[in-house]
Design a protein around this motif. Structure first.
Motif, PDB file in Angstrom:
ATOM      1  N   SER A  31       0.806  -1.216   0.000  1.00  0.00           N
ATOM      2  CA  SER A  31       0.000   0.000   0.000  1.00  0.00           C
ATOM      3  C   SER A  31       0.836   1.261   0.000  1.00  0.00           C
ATOM      4  N   ASN A  32       2.077   1.232   0.497  1.00  0.00           N
ATOM      5  CA  ASN A  32       2.863   2.451   0.542  1.00  0.00           C
ATOM      6  C   ASN A  32       4.101   2.379  -0.335  1.00  0.00           C
ATOM      7  N   GLY A  33       4.124   1.489  -1.318  1.00  0.00           N
ATOM      8  CA  GLY A  33       5.224   1.441  -2.266  1.00  0.00           C
ATOM      9  C   GLY A  33       6.440   0.688  -1.781  1.00  0.00           C
ATOM     10  N   ASN A  34       6.415   0.165  -0.573  1.00  0.00           N
ATOM     11  CA  ASN A  34       7.553  -0.580  -0.037  1.00  0.00           C
ATOM     12  C   ASN A  34       7.308  -2.073  -0.211  1.00  0.00           C
ATOM     13  N   SER A  35       7.023  -2.507  -1.430  1.00  0.00           N
ATOM     14  CA  SER A  35       6.614  -3.892  -1.627  1.00  0.00           C
ATOM     15  C   SER A  35       7.729  -4.884  -1.329  1.00  0.00           C
ATOM     16  N   GLU A  63       6.907  -1.373  18.755  1.00  0.00           N
ATOM     17  CA  GLU A  63       6.878  -0.653  17.488  1.00  0.00           C
ATOM     18  C   GLU A  63       6.234  -1.468  16.369  1.00  0.00           C
ATOM     19  N   LEU A  64       5.790  -2.691  16.685  1.00  0.00           N
ATOM     20  CA  LEU A  64       5.158  -3.571  15.703  1.00  0.00           C
ATOM     21  C   LEU A  64       3.699  -3.795  16.080  1.00  0.00           C
ATOM     22  N   GLU A  65       2.855  -3.873  15.066  1.00  0.00           N
ATOM     23  CA  GLU A  65       1.427  -4.108  15.274  1.00  0.00           C
ATOM     24  C   GLU A  65       0.945  -5.151  14.272  1.00  0.00           C
ATOM     25  N   ILE A  66       0.288  -6.186  14.768  1.00  0.00           N
ATOM     26  CA  ILE A  66      -0.248  -7.253  13.917  1.00  0.00           C
ATOM     27  C   ILE A  66      -1.762  -7.258  14.085  1.00  0.00           C
ATOM     28  N   THR A  67      -2.473  -7.166  12.958  1.00  0.00           N
ATOM     29  CA  THR A  67      -3.927  -7.131  12.975  1.00  0.00           C
ATOM     30  C   THR A  67      -4.462  -8.166  11.998  1.00  0.00           C
ATOM     31  N   LEU A  73      -4.431 -10.220   6.875  1.00  0.00           N
ATOM     32  CA  LEU A  73      -3.451 -10.085   7.952  1.00  0.00           C
ATOM     33  C   LEU A  73      -2.621  -8.853   7.628  1.00  0.00           C
ATOM     34  N   MET A  74      -2.520  -7.918   8.573  1.00  0.00           N
ATOM     35  CA  MET A  74      -1.757  -6.700   8.353  1.00  0.00           C
ATOM     36  C   MET A  74      -0.689  -6.580   9.434  1.00  0.00           C
ATOM     37  N   VAL A  75       0.544  -6.325   8.986  1.00  0.00           N
ATOM     38  CA  VAL A  75       1.674  -6.122   9.891  1.00  0.00           C
ATOM     39  C   VAL A  75       2.193  -4.716   9.648  1.00  0.00           C
ATOM     40  N   LYS A  76       2.241  -3.911  10.709  1.00  0.00           N
ATOM     41  CA  LYS A  76       2.728  -2.536  10.620  1.00  0.00           C
ATOM     42  C   LYS A  76       3.928  -2.365  11.533  1.00  0.00           C
ATOM     43  N   GLY A  77       4.856  -1.572  11.091  1.00  0.00           N
ATOM     44  CA  GLY A  77       6.002  -1.197  11.908  1.00  0.00           C
ATOM     45  C   GLY A  77       6.156   0.303  11.901  1.00  0.00           C
ATOM     46  N   HIS A  78       6.199   0.904  13.087  1.00  0.00           N
ATOM     47  CA  HIS A  78       6.364   2.350  13.224  1.00  0.00           C
ATOM     48  C   HIS A  78       7.602   2.593  14.072  1.00  0.00           C
ATOM     49  N   LYS A  79       8.600   3.202  13.493  1.00  0.00           N
ATOM     50  CA  LYS A  79       9.841   3.495  14.191  1.00  0.00           C
ATOM     51  C   LYS A  79       9.636   4.707  15.084  1.00  0.00           C
ATOM     52  N   ALA A  80      10.067   4.596  16.344  1.00  0.00           N
ATOM     53  CA  ALA A  80       9.984   5.726  17.276  1.00  0.00           C
ATOM     54  C   ALA A  80      10.938   6.820  16.808  1.00  0.00           C
ATOM     55  N   GLN A  81      10.548   8.053  16.988  1.00  0.00           N
ATOM     56  CA  GLN A  81      11.352   9.184  16.523  1.00  0.00           C
ATOM     57  C   GLN A  81      12.411   9.555  17.568  1.00  0.00           C
ATOM     58  N   GLU A  95      15.431   2.188   8.724  1.00  0.00           N
ATOM     59  CA  GLU A  95      14.633   2.397   9.934  1.00  0.00           C
ATOM     60  C   GLU A  95      13.338   3.111   9.589  1.00  0.00           C
ATOM     61  N   ARG A  96      12.767   2.749   8.461  1.00  0.00           N
ATOM     62  CA  ARG A  96      11.521   3.372   8.044  1.00  0.00           C
ATOM     63  C   ARG A  96      10.343   2.484   8.437  1.00  0.00           C
ATOM     64  N   GLY A  97       9.219   3.124   8.587  1.00  0.00           N
ATOM     65  CA  GLY A  97       8.016   2.385   8.902  1.00  0.00           C
ATOM     66  C   GLY A  97       7.544   1.578   7.701  1.00  0.00           C
ATOM     67  N   PHE A  98       6.703   0.614   7.939  1.00  0.00           N
ATOM     68  CA  PHE A  98       6.189  -0.223   6.854  1.00  0.00           C
ATOM     69  C   PHE A  98       4.792  -0.688   7.190  1.00  0.00           C
ATOM     70  N   GLU A  99       4.111  -1.136   6.159  1.00  0.00           N
ATOM     71  CA  GLU A  99       2.808  -1.781   6.289  1.00  0.00           C
ATOM     72  C   GLU A  99       2.739  -2.868   5.241  1.00  0.00           C
ATOM     73  N   ARG A 100       2.556  -4.090   5.676  1.00  0.00           N
ATOM     74  CA  ARG A 100       2.493  -5.220   4.748  1.00  0.00           C
ATOM     75  C   ARG A 100       1.194  -5.965   5.005  1.00  0.00           C
ATOM     76  N   ARG A 101       0.455  -6.215   3.922  1.00  0.00           N
ATOM     77  CA  ARG A 101      -0.830  -6.929   4.012  1.00  0.00           C
ATOM     78  C   ARG A 101      -0.713  -8.283   3.326  1.00  0.00           C
TER      79      ARG A 101
END
Length: 140
Positions: A31-35, A63-67, A73-81, A95-101
Motif C-alpha cells: 500500500s505504501n510502495g515498499n513492496s 513498534e510492531l502491530e499485527i492485525t 493479515l496486516m503487519v505494521k512497523g512504526h519506528k519511534a522518533q 529504519e523506516r516504517g512499513f505496512e504489509r498486508r
C-alpha cells in the motif's frame, strides 16, 4: 482499472493450495510502495500449519502491530522518533516504517506471533469447521 473477482474459478481447481499465492499477490500490492520491505518467508510447517517470518531488525515489540480482520493479515512497523541528536556518517540500516498486508485463504487463523533475533514469526493454522468438511453419505 476495474477489478474482477476470479474466486469462483479457483473453487473448481483440484489439488492446488492457494494460500501461498494469495499471500504473495497481496504482498506484491504494497500500500505504501515498499513492496520489498521488509523481506519475508512463508514456510509450510505441516499440512495445516504455516509460518510467516519477517526480517524486522531494529524494531522493538512495541513498534510492531499485527492485525487480523476477516481474511486479511496486516503487519505494521512504526519506528519511534529518537533520531534527534545522532550524527550518522553512513546510515545503511533501514529504519523506516512499513505496512504489509497478506490476503489469507478461507479458514486460516493466526495462532501467535514471536519476535526473536530480529525476525518476527507469525504462526497460522488452517481450521476447517466440521460443517465445511466433506462427509461420507451411506447408500441405503
Amino acid at each position: 482499472m476495474s477489478r474482477f473477482d476470479f474466486s469462483p474459478l479457483y473453487r473448481s481447481a483440484i489439488g492446488f493450495d492457494r494460500l501461498a499465492s494469495l499471500m504473495e499477490n497481496a504482498a506484491s500490492n504494497g500500500s505504501n510502495g515498499n513492496s520489498g520491505y521488509p523481506p519475508y518467508n512463508i514456510e509450510l510447517l505441516s499440512e495445516n500449519q504455516y509460518r510467516i517470518s519477517m526480517a524486522v531488525a531494529g524494531f522493538a515489540r512495541n513498534e510492531l502491530e499485527i492485525t487480523s480482520h476477516e481474511n486479511t493479515l496486516m503487519v505494521k512497523g512504526h519506528k519511534a522518533q529518537e533520531q534527534q541528536g545522532r550524527n550518522y556518517l553512513y546510515q545503511g540500516i533501514a529504519e523506516r516504517g512499513f505496512e504489509r498486508r497478506f490476503q489469507l485463504a478461507d479458514h486460516i487463523k493466526v495462532t501467535g506471533a514471536d519476535l526473536e533475533n530480529g525476525l518476527l514469526h507469525i504462526d497460522l493454522v488452517r481450521e476447517v469447521p466440521e460443517a465445511a468438511k466433506p462427509r461420507t453419505i451411506s447408500i441405503g
